[in-house]
Design an enzyme around this catalytic site. Structure first.
Site, PDB file in Angstrom:
ATOM      1  CD  GLU A  53     -10.307 -22.853  62.390  1.00 20.52           C
ATOM      2  OE1 GLU A  53      -9.462 -23.177  63.568  1.00 20.52           O
ATOM      3  OE2 GLU A  53     -10.244 -23.856  61.410  1.00 20.52           O
ATOM      4  CD  GLU A 108     -11.297 -20.321  58.232  1.00 17.90           C
ATOM      5  OE1 GLU A 108      -9.380 -20.695  58.579  1.00 17.90           O
ATOM      6  OE2 GLU A 108     -10.804 -18.901  59.022  1.00 17.90           O
TER       7      GLU A 108
END
Ligand code: AHR
Length: 525
Positions: free
Chosen positions: A200, A320
């Site tokens: 991320e 995720e």
């Protein structure tokens, strides 16, 4: 669960089955599903049933590892958790984060445990004791037969750290880092194949957050250096996780793919959803975003690879995903060591089917998906020092995992629709299908996201003759908000039964109950 508990749960399944047996062929069909085993999308890669553990709350310490517990083995691994992981059908495990990865120094986590440093973890605000490190993670995966997937520190870390990590894990010659590994008890290389190029990094919350250009330059050089240490590794670039207002998630992926298109094997996508405004049908409309994100990234991959016919293929790793919106700060289960301890209800279990249906519908391009996370932290398995319970979301995950290696089928669906918001209409039935050509079995995965309406459906088959007997796996509960806890994890359990349908040529009718998830297993003659 003990024997009495299992009997009770079998009885409950029976009750659910009897009370809620759907009508077969008694109402005019409102929906239609057409199966054609020749319309293959792609293989359902086993890695669609991946998972993820992070140094966060009680995921690792208190979930995976609990030293000196009577429930743990001699390495400190919780045996009851390992058994639940086995039954969940997990195939690949991502580690060490998550946000944690962006501040993690892997060298703190090797060697004798008593000499390892305690460090502040600036991602989640805890102290990291480093008692679970690279060798413990890889041993855990080996014991469970899981493919390990390590995410490097592309936040505060360096390219040389990442290269040395590959050398530590995979080098067979007599080099410095291979010697360190041997000194720490592992002679032969671990052979870690899957490496994430950061987590991320598009998110401003990330330690070492970067612009798309800065990240891409870093990741490109990291990829080259890591491949020098082991040319056989597979690399996953950090794709979009930031879909917030004003975030250019498409631009991020475009830039990353442009820079890395000859180096990477996957680009990642992350998505968490929540029923924030307590609207069941709108909550389960999130498949539109999931489908769209996958399809946009697929288009970007095609654009980046166009004109490079010999380049390695690039897939999507949806590494995720989950429901996560309650345990975000404030109360007992949200902060400190118990942070992110989301307690799942029945509607969340249905959302598992929605995510997995989307991954299966895109099985040609989504070749990995990792539920976040495995235990305690937004997870299907929940422990305390005395035992564990299985959350509602556990059961659909375990059942879908049985479809690994099947062929995903492109089924035609018509269904009553609704308008979850001002946008385009959406089908109440959310469907995917897979085919096991060995057993000639079609698995029809049907989520009925209508809160009020059972949906009678005509199921038509094109290739091969349907047999009249089918296996039904059904997840249904009258209460959308019912949850599990210690000693009571049998409230939401699948009902299974064999049903004989009245065939009309190569078709039959079946009614999908309101707010339910059904897997019909149909064999072809
Ligand atoms: O899974 C919990 C967190 O969610 C991860 O650390 C991060 O990658 C994401 O934002």
């Amino acid at each position: 669960m003990n024997e009495a508990g299992m009997l009770k749960s079998a009885f409950l399944c029976l009750v659910v089955a009897v009370v809620h047996r759907p009508l077969i062929g008694q109402t005019a069909p409102a929906a239609r599903i057409k199966i054609d085993t020749e319309r293959v999308i792609g293989e359902v890669h086993p890695h669609l049933f991946g998972n993820f553990i992070e140094h966060l709350g009680r995921c690792i310490y208190g979930g995976v590892l609990e030293e000196a517990s009577p429930l743990s083995d001699s390495d400190g691994f919780r045996k009851d958790v390992m058994e639940a992981v086995r039954r969940l059908g997990v195939t690949i495990l991502r580690w060490p984060g998550g946000n944690f990865a962006s501040g993690y120094n892997w060298k703190d986590g090797i060697g004798p445990r008593e000499l390892r440093p305690v460090r502040p973890d600036h991602a989640w605000g805890d102290l990291e004791p480093n008692r679970f490190g690279t060798d413990e993670f890889l041993l855990y995966c080996e014991r469970l037969g899981l493919e390990p997937y390590i995410c490097i520190n592309a936040g505060l870390g360096t390219i040389e750290d990442a290269r040395q990590w590959v050398e530590y894990c995979n080098e067979s010659r007599d080099t410095y880092w291979a010697r360190q590994r041997r000194k720490n008890g592992r002679h032969k290389p671990w052979g870690v194949k899957y490496w994430g190029l950061g987590n991320e990094i598009d998110g401003p919350w990330q330690l070492g957050h970067k612009s798309a250009e800065d990240y891409s330059k870093f990741a490109l050089e990291a990829a080259k250096a890591m491949r020098r240490a082991d040319p056989s590794i597979r690399l996953i670039a950090s794709g979009s996780s930031n879909f917030g207002r004003g975030a250019d998630w498409i631009g991020w992926n475009r830039t990353v793919l442009q820079y890395l298109r000859t180096e990477i094997d996957y680009i990642s996508l992350h998505t968490y959803i929540g029923n924030r405004d307590n609207n069941f049908e709108r909550f389960l409309a999130a498949s539109r975003d999931i489908d769209e994100r996958i399809e946009v990234v697929e288009g970007l991959i095609r654009a980046a690879r166009s004109g490079l016919p010999g380049a390695r293929p690039i897939y999507i790793a949806f590494d995720e995903w989950n429901v996560w919106y309650r345990a975000v700060g404030g109360s007992e289960y949200e902060t400190g060591r118990t942070r992110l301890e989301e307690i799942y209800n029945f509607e969340d279990a249905l959302a598992m089917g929605m995510f997995l249906n989307s991954f299966i519908r895109h099985a040609h391009i989504v070749k990995m998906a990792n539920l976040a996370q495995l235990v305690n932290v937004i997870a299907p398995i929940f422990t305390n020092p005395k035992g564990l319970f299985l959350q509602t979301i556990y059961f659909p995950l375990a059942e879908y995992a049985k479809q690994r290696n099947n062929l995903a089928l492109d089924v035609l669906v018509s269904s009553p629709e609704y308008k979850p918001d001002a946008g385009r209409p959406l089908k109440y039935l959310d469907v995917s299908a897979t085919y096991n050509s060995g057993s000639r079995t079609v698995y029809l995965n049907v989520l009925n996201r209508s809160e009020k309406m059972d949906i009678p459906t005509r199921i038509v088959n094109v290739e091969g003759q349907l047999s009249a007997s089918l296996e039904v796996w059904e997840l249904y509960h009258t209460d959308l908000k019912v949850t599990h806890t210690f000693g009571a994890d049998d409230r939401v359990r699948p009902a299974t039964r064999t049903v004989n349908v009245a065939l009309q040529g190569n078709a039959f009718d079946y009614t999908f109950p309101k707010h339910s998830l059904t897997i019909l297993k149909v064999t072809l003659k």
